[in-house]
Design an enzyme around this catalytic site. Structure first.
Site, PDB file in Angstrom:
ATOM      1  CD  GLU A 110      29.269   8.104 -21.947  1.00 54.64           C
ATOM      2  OE1 GLU A 110      28.291   8.484 -22.648  1.00 54.64           O
ATOM      3  OE2 GLU A 110      29.130   7.530 -20.859  1.00 54.64           O
ATOM      4  CB  CYS A 147      28.286  13.627 -27.888  1.00 59.28           C
ATOM      5  SG  CYS A 147      29.014  14.116 -26.337  1.00 59.28           S
TER       6      CYS A 147
HETATM    7  P1  NDP Z   1      36.212   8.038 -34.113  1.00 57.32           P
HETATM    8  O1  NDP Z   1      35.237   7.260 -33.328  1.00 57.32           O
HETATM    9  O2  NDP Z   1      36.797   7.431 -35.329  1.00 57.32           O
HETATM   10  O3  NDP Z   1      37.455   8.462 -33.193  1.00 57.32           O
HETATM   11  C1  NDP Z   1      37.432   8.568 -31.779  1.00 57.32           C
HETATM   12  C2  NDP Z   1      38.733   8.017 -31.211  1.00 57.32           C
HETATM   13  O4  NDP Z   1      38.825   6.614 -31.502  1.00 57.32           O
HETATM   14  C3  NDP Z   1      39.999   8.628 -31.820  1.00 57.32           C
HETATM   15  O5  NDP Z   1      41.015   8.679 -30.857  1.00 57.32           O
HETATM   16  C4  NDP Z   1      40.341   7.640 -32.901  1.00 57.32           C
HETATM   17  O6  NDP Z   1      41.666   7.700 -33.335  1.00 57.32           O
HETATM   18  C5  NDP Z   1      40.024   6.343 -32.203  1.00 57.32           C
HETATM   19  N1  NDP Z   1      39.813   5.201 -33.086  1.00 57.32           N
HETATM   20  C6  NDP Z   1      39.397   5.203 -34.375  1.00 57.32           C
HETATM   21  N2  NDP Z   1      39.322   3.931 -34.836  1.00 57.32           N
HETATM   22  C7  NDP Z   1      39.702   3.121 -33.820  1.00 57.32           C
HETATM   23  C8  NDP Z   1      39.829   1.709 -33.678  1.00 57.32           C
HETATM   24  N3  NDP Z   1      39.559   0.872 -34.673  1.00 57.32           N
HETATM   25  N4  NDP Z   1      40.240   1.224 -32.492  1.00 57.32           N
HETATM   26  C9  NDP Z   1      40.511   2.044 -31.463  1.00 57.32           C
HETATM   27  N5  NDP Z   1      40.428   3.390 -31.545  1.00 57.32           N
HETATM   28  C10 NDP Z   1      40.014   3.922 -32.699  1.00 57.32           C
HETATM   29  O7  NDP Z   1      35.579   9.427 -34.472  1.00 57.32           O
HETATM   30  P2  NDP Z   1      36.113  10.462 -35.580  1.00 57.32           P
HETATM   31  O8  NDP Z   1      37.091  11.335 -34.938  1.00 57.32           O
HETATM   32  O9  NDP Z   1      36.564   9.781 -36.822  1.00 57.32           O
HETATM   33  O10 NDP Z   1      34.776  11.238 -35.894  1.00 57.32           O
HETATM   34  C11 NDP Z   1      33.818  10.621 -36.742  1.00 57.32           C
HETATM   35  C12 NDP Z   1      32.433  10.827 -36.218  1.00 57.32           C
HETATM   36  O11 NDP Z   1      32.335  10.265 -34.912  1.00 57.32           O
HETATM   37  C13 NDP Z   1      32.015  12.268 -36.036  1.00 57.32           C
HETATM   38  O12 NDP Z   1      31.555  12.820 -37.229  1.00 57.32           O
HETATM   39  C14 NDP Z   1      30.955  12.141 -34.975  1.00 57.32           C
HETATM   40  O13 NDP Z   1      29.741  11.793 -35.572  1.00 57.32           O
HETATM   41  C15 NDP Z   1      31.445  11.013 -34.103  1.00 57.32           C
HETATM   42  N6  NDP Z   1      32.137  11.502 -32.897  1.00 57.32           N
HETATM   43  C16 NDP Z   1      31.454  11.568 -31.737  1.00 57.32           C
HETATM   44  C17 NDP Z   1      32.057  12.077 -30.610  1.00 57.32           C
HETATM   45  C18 NDP Z   1      31.335  12.182 -29.326  1.00 57.32           C
HETATM   46  O14 NDP Z   1      31.754  12.935 -28.450  1.00 57.32           O
HETATM   47  N7  NDP Z   1      30.261  11.454 -29.133  1.00 57.32           N
HETATM   48  C19 NDP Z   1      33.427  12.582 -30.626  1.00 57.32           C
HETATM   49  C20 NDP Z   1      34.075  12.441 -31.902  1.00 57.32           C
HETATM   50  C21 NDP Z   1      33.422  11.924 -32.969  1.00 57.32           C
HETATM   51  P3  NDP Z   1      42.047   8.565 -34.659  1.00 57.32           P
HETATM   52  O15 NDP Z   1      41.799   9.972 -34.305  1.00 57.32           O
HETATM   53  O16 NDP Z   1      43.472   8.289 -34.867  1.00 57.32           O
HETATM   54  O17 NDP Z   1      41.171   8.067 -35.754  1.00 57.32           O
END
Ligand code: NDP
Length: 483
Positions: free
Chosen positions: A248, A282
């Site tokens: 998602e 989102c």
């Molecule tokens: P990310 O996609 O980076 O993070 C979401 C989750 O994935 C976190 O638990 C993160 O860990 C983890 N993650 C990050 N990199 C990896 C990897 N290589 N392999 C496995 N897991 C990983 O989102 P961000 O929190 O950095 O937010 C950045 C942007 O993403 C936001 O500005 C927004 O645009 C979007 N976003 C969208 C969401 C939604 O609900 N659709 C929710 C959150 C973000 P860690 O926190 O340690 O980096």
């Protein structure tokens, strides 16, 4: 003394390889605690423990699984105020929203407690005489859950609850920005009478621990919510191992305001969906596609509504919009304000950093007008309290603009016309459509998900969740003649 919280692996809390600080985005002088970061060997230990524990959990049967899920959900609802306060302190959403989120998380558990009892299969006759067929759902095995920070309790809850309900073991890597919420949910699950290793909390950085988790051959299914680039990487890693995957991701949700809409209601819903949760949803309404006949009045009213919103400390009474989650996210938001201006959009209000009595990541909700759908601010998910108005000459043009996006999570329309509402419901390419409602705000007992770059794999929530968290077995039985 500063609180220190560890990892929960194989049924016991343990220290990590290192720790990170967790600070309140409403007041960065408030240190919430120090949180463990797992080492690679600890992740491997969690995966091995989950593999060992899963068969016992499945064998424990439906009454046991029902009772455990019901206990978790009931406790979360009873403690919604207390844990909601922690969510607000850590993530920055106003207290009422934090409390509402925790209560909702509890409802996911009580809903799936009941779904445990409804896990029924099918019976079929065979085309071959003397053979009976049954089709039943079995657990997938070990599920990796990777969750974001914007709903640090509800999003993991809607993944963990069905995973456990259908007999799976869980290894959970929450967002590193919100480890306190993760620890609070884990503390409740850890106290249940469940096999050691069934549920594991492995906090750590996404790029290290998260990456190792998604590449592991010890995982049978991965459920992820977060950004598109990370989602794409997870899909690629999953396919190498033939691991089931559900993603998602982001969106650029369109919200159409027609010339026959109740304009004040449209403004209220737009402001709610664009700026609620500081725009970090989102499902946020980020493209407001407004009929030319009401465009100017709508923009004027929306700007007034945005400026009237009280931005402040998440735990202060009266706050409607909390801070942005982190300094990095605020920097990115302000960059998008500059990008929008450079692209020729008109910043009608907001878009600046705000000072408050405590040092936090505060930003004034922003409205861009005069935008085109091909601008970056209308193509890329900003995850910010920024929304963009696009003028449309007709309903048909508005719908075409709405559908011109790589994303397709939610879409909304404000209209008093039944014909337009019905046409929109049928022709908006999105996973969820809303008529005379904000684009954000969904129920817990029906499916949630999108199309295009917004989602990949089976839907989450409701009874559709079984598609992801179970695998189907078809059994053929020839009983033979009685002796
Ligand atoms: P990310 O996609 O980076 O993070 C979401 C989750 O994935 C976190 O638990 C993160 O860990 C983890 N993650 C990050 N990199 C990896 C990897 N290589 N392999 C496995 N897991 C990983 O989102 P961000 O929190 O950095 O937010 C950045 C942007 O993403 C936001 O500005 C927004 O645009 C979007 N976003 C969208 C969401 C939604 O609900 N659709 C929710 C959150 C973000 P860690 O926190 O340690 O980096």
């Amino acid at each position: 003394m500063v609180q220190q919280t560890g990892l929960f692996i194989d049924g016991r809390w343990q220290d990590g390889a290192s720790r990170i600080e967790n600070r309140n985005p409403s007041d960065v002088s408030d240190l919430i605690g120090l949180y463990a970061q797992a080492g690679a060997d600890q992740l491997d230990e969690a995966l091995a423990a989950a593999r060992r524990a899963q068969p016992a959990w499945w064998a424990a049967g439906i009454q046991k699984r029902h009772d455990v899920l019901m206990a978790i959900g009931t406790e979360m609802m009873a403690r919604a105020e207390e844990i909601g306060r922690l969510v607000a302190r850590e993530e920055g959403k106003p207290l009422a929203e934090g409390k509402g989120e925790v209560y909702r998380a509890g409802q996911f558990f009580t809903y799936f407690a009941a779904e445990v009892l409804r896990n029924q299969g099918d019976l079929a006759e065979s085309v071959r005489p003397g053979i009976e067929i049954d089709v039943r759902r079995e657990p997938v095995g070990v599920v990796a859950i990777i969750s974001p920070w914007n709903f640090p309790v509800a999003t993991p809850a809607w993944k963990i609850a069905p995973a456990l309900a259908f007999g799976n073991a869980v290894v959970w890597k929450p967002a590193n920005v919100t480890p306190a919420s993760a620890a609070a949910l884990t503390e409740i699950i850890a106290r249940q009478d469940i096999p050691a290793g069934l549920f594991n909390l492995v906090t750590g950085s996404g790029r290290e621990i998260g990456q190792r988790l998604i590449e592991s051959a010890g995982v049978d299914a991965i459920s992820f919510t977060g950004s598109v680039p990370v989602g794409r990487g997870i899909a690629a890693a999953a396919i190498r191992n033939m691991t089931r995957v559900q993603l998602e991701m982001g969106s650029k949700n369109p919200f159409l305001v027609m010339d026959d809409a109740d304009l004040d209601l449209a403004v209220a819903h737009a402001a709610n969906a664009a700026f609620g949760g500081t725009g970090q949803k989102c499902t946020a309404a980020s493209r407001l596609i407004v009929h030319a006949a009401v465009h100017d009045a709508f923009v004027e009213k929306l700007a007034a509504a945005a400026q009237a919103l009280r931005v402040g400390h998440a735990l202060e009474a009266g706050t409607q919009i909390g801070p942005v989650v982190s300094a990095d996210q605020l920097r990115q938001n302000l960059d998008y304000i500059a990008i929008g201006r450079d692209e020729g959009a008109e910043l009608v209000c907001g878009g600046t950093r705000l000072e408050r009595p405590t040092e936090g990541h505060y930003m004034a909700p922003a409205v861009f007008a005069g935008t085109r759908n091909d601008m970056r601010i209308n193509r890329e998910e900003m995850f910010a309290p920024i929304t963009c108005v696009i003028r449309a000459g007709s309903y048909d043009e508005a719908l075409a603009i709405a559908n011109d996006s790589p994303f397709g999570l939610t879409g909304g329309i404000m209209t008093r016309s039944l014909a337009r509402a019905s046409h929109f419901r049928a022709n908006m390419r999105a996973g969820c459509v809303m008529v005379n409602l904000p684009t954000a705000g969904t129920d817990y007992h029906v499916p949630f998900g999108g199309r295009g770059a917004s989602s990949f794999g089976p839907r989450e929530q409701g009874r559709y969740a079984a598609e992801f968290y179970t695998t189907v077995k078809t059994a053929y039985v020839a009983a033979g003649a009685p002796a």
